[in-house]
Design a protein around this motif. Structure first.
Motif, mmCIF file in Angstrom:
data_model
loop_
_atom_site.group_PDB
_atom_site.id
_atom_site.type_symbol
_atom_site.label_atom_id
_atom_site.label_comp_id
_atom_site.label_asym_id
_atom_site.label_seq_id
_atom_site.Cartn_x
_atom_site.Cartn_y
_atom_site.Cartn_z
ATOM 1 N N ASP A 112 0.961 -1.094 -0.041
ATOM 2 C CA ASP A 112 -0.089 0.059 -0.124
ATOM 3 C C ASP A 112 0.911 1.193 0.123
ATOM 4 O O ASP A 112 1.407 1.801 1.104
ATOM 5 N N PHE A 113 1.083 1.855 -1.425
ATOM 6 C CA PHE A 113 2.086 2.962 -1.421
ATOM 7 C C PHE A 113 1.722 4.062 -0.659
ATOM 8 O O PHE A 113 2.560 4.880 -0.047
ATOM 9 N N GLU A 114 0.354 4.408 -0.662
ATOM 10 C CA GLU A 114 -0.001 5.611 -0.060
ATOM 11 C C GLU A 114 -0.020 5.591 1.463
ATOM 12 O O GLU A 114 0.652 6.681 1.958
ATOM 13 N N ALA A 115 -0.169 4.408 2.167
ATOM 14 C CA ALA A 115 -0.055 4.393 3.424
ATOM 15 C C ALA A 115 1.723 4.484 3.971
ATOM 16 O O ALA A 115 2.033 4.860 4.723
ATOM 17 N N LEU A 116 2.359 3.832 2.898
ATOM 18 C CA LEU A 116 3.957 3.586 3.271
ATOM 19 C C LEU A 116 4.345 5.054 3.183
ATOM 20 O O LEU A 116 5.123 5.660 4.028
ATOM 21 N N MET A 117 4.042 5.833 2.034
ATOM 22 C CA MET A 117 4.850 7.089 2.095
ATOM 23 C C MET A 117 4.281 8.135 3.156
ATOM 24 O O MET A 117 5.082 8.868 3.741
ATOM 25 N N ALA A 118 2.934 7.922 3.872
ATOM 26 C CA ALA A 118 2.406 8.409 4.893
ATOM 27 C C ALA A 118 3.104 8.249 6.308
ATOM 28 O O ALA A 118 3.316 8.959 6.926
ATOM 29 N N LEU A 119 3.767 7.159 6.205
ATOM 30 C CA LEU A 119 4.370 6.728 7.441
ATOM 31 C C LEU A 119 5.780 7.387 7.472
ATOM 32 O O LEU A 119 6.308 7.645 8.591
ATOM 33 N N GLU A 120 6.299 7.867 6.133
ATOM 34 C CA GLU A 120 7.735 8.349 6.285
ATOM 35 C C GLU A 120 8.707 7.695 6.826
ATOM 36 O O GLU A 120 9.459 7.906 8.077
ATOM 37 N N PRO A 121 8.883 6.248 6.497
ATOM 38 C CA PRO A 121 9.939 5.352 7.273
ATOM 39 C C PRO A 121 11.310 5.925 6.768
ATOM 40 O O PRO A 121 11.601 6.526 5.934
ATOM 41 N N GLU A 122 12.353 5.602 7.799
ATOM 42 C CA GLU A 122 13.570 5.913 7.549
ATOM 43 C C GLU A 122 14.478 4.737 6.573
ATOM 44 O O GLU A 122 15.351 4.985 6.061
ATOM 45 N N VAL A 123 13.919 3.535 7.010
ATOM 46 C CA VAL A 123 14.326 2.444 6.317
ATOM 47 C C VAL A 123 13.190 1.385 5.846
ATOM 48 O O VAL A 123 12.201 1.424 6.691
ATOM 49 N N ILE A 124 13.243 0.864 4.663
ATOM 50 C CA ILE A 124 12.221 -0.024 4.228
ATOM 51 C C ILE A 124 12.966 -1.509 4.249
ATOM 52 O O ILE A 124 13.833 -1.605 3.701
ATOM 53 N N PHE A 125 12.287 -2.708 4.677
ATOM 54 C CA PHE A 125 13.008 -3.696 4.667
ATOM 55 C C PHE A 125 11.905 -4.671 4.016
ATOM 56 O O PHE A 125 10.816 -4.794 4.134
#
Length: 324
Positions: A112-125
């Protein structure tokens, strides 16, 4: 306030993409952290590489159950702010679902790219199921892609992946005792196996398929020393077979992976019911009570994690009546 806590906006998105690109080229600076570390990662084409990520990140998205397992065992779980909340989740990491504010990033196969971008993660695994999305995900944040390398013994991949996660969260050395324990147990199993014959099967939608020594479940034949009588099969999801073939091969042991149970397919027939037939009953494995049903969620969805590896080894110990 640190940049990672700013509200998401088109300008912020551009900054995030730039920062991710800078970190990937190996810069020692970061838009989000004063300290960074260069760690192992696969790229989208599965070539080996490195990526620069913040040390001790406070906001990470983990879209792979094996990595989530490692983070959990290394007690770095407070940093996990996003994960897949859809689909079948292994029991030993289900507690992450209850974390306050956990963001649902979709599934291990569809983000879910929209949710992921809203999260603003520093790292994605991520794991292998999202390899094709590596570049797109890297526009959001640095991506650490970890997986099992089926050209090497399983424990080498587990050790490398655990060391990678440990370096990011300043947990160096904490997995060593666990890995060393795995190695000792594997050597003990190999002594007991001593070339015993086996067939590794996958049951999917009532179909019986065979698995070889170069993909999923190859741990059994390649690493533990079982003589897999269908070892040359290269298909990730198994090669179509028949119960007549199983009888012809007539192995001492049969190990079954129930794919439908692993993915939680509604109304699917259990592998145990599929295997309960007159032809299978004639095999040496059936007559010696050596047909074993693997922990399907672990072997199919989470291979490569620390708890997962413990459970996989335990399956083999139970099959061989090895007491711990």
């Amino acid at each position: 306030m640190p940049a990672r806590h700013l509200l998401f906006s088109p300008l912020k998105k551009a900054i995030m993409a730039t920062a991710a690109a800078v970190m990937f080229t190996g810069s020692v600076s970061s838009a989000w952290a004063d300290d960074t570390v260069s760690v192992f990662t696969y790229k989208g084409d599965r070539s080996e590489s490195t990526v620069e990520v913040p040390v001790n990140p406070e906001r990470v998205a983990v879209i792979d159950y094996a990595v989530l397992d490692i983070i959990d065992r290394l007690e770095a779980d407070d940093a996990v702010k996003g994960m897949p909340l859809k689909g079948t989740i292994p029991e030993y990491i289900k507690h992450f679902q209850g974390h306050k504010g956990m963001v649902n990033t979709g599934t291990v196969k569809e983000v879910d790219f929209e949710a992921l971008m809203a999260l603003e993660p520093e790292v994605i695994f991520i794991g292998g199921r999202l390899a094709a999305q590596y570049d797109k995900l890297s526009e959001i944040a640095p991506v650490v892609f970890l997986s099992v390398d089926y050209t090497r013994p399983l424990l080498e991949s587990v050790e490398r992946n655990a060391s990678t996660v440990a370096a990011i969260f300043s947990k160096d050395g904490q997995a060593d005792e666990i890995i060393n324990g795995f190695k000792e147990r594997v050597e003990n199993i190999k002594k007991q196996v001593n070339g015993k014959t086996a067939v590794v099967g996958l049951v999917n939608a009532t179909q019986f398929k065979t698995l070889g020594d170069t993909g999923r479940c190859s741990f059994i034949g390649r690493d533990l020393g079982f003589n897999n009588l269908a070892k040359d099969i290269e298909a990730t999801h198994g090669n179509e077979a028949s119960f007549e073939l199983l009888l012809k091969l007539n192995p001492e042991y049969v190990f079954i992976l129930d794919r439908d149970s692993a993915i939680g397919r509604p109304g699917a027939k259990l592998a145990r019911d599929v295997m309960n037939n007159e032809i299978t009953a004639k095999t040496r494995a059936a007559q010696e009570d050596h047909i074993y049903y693997l922990n399907s969620t672990v072997w199919y969805l989470a291979e490569g994690g620390l708890t997962a590896t413990d459970l996989m080894i335990r399956d083999m110990e139970q099959a061989l009546n090895i007491n711990r």
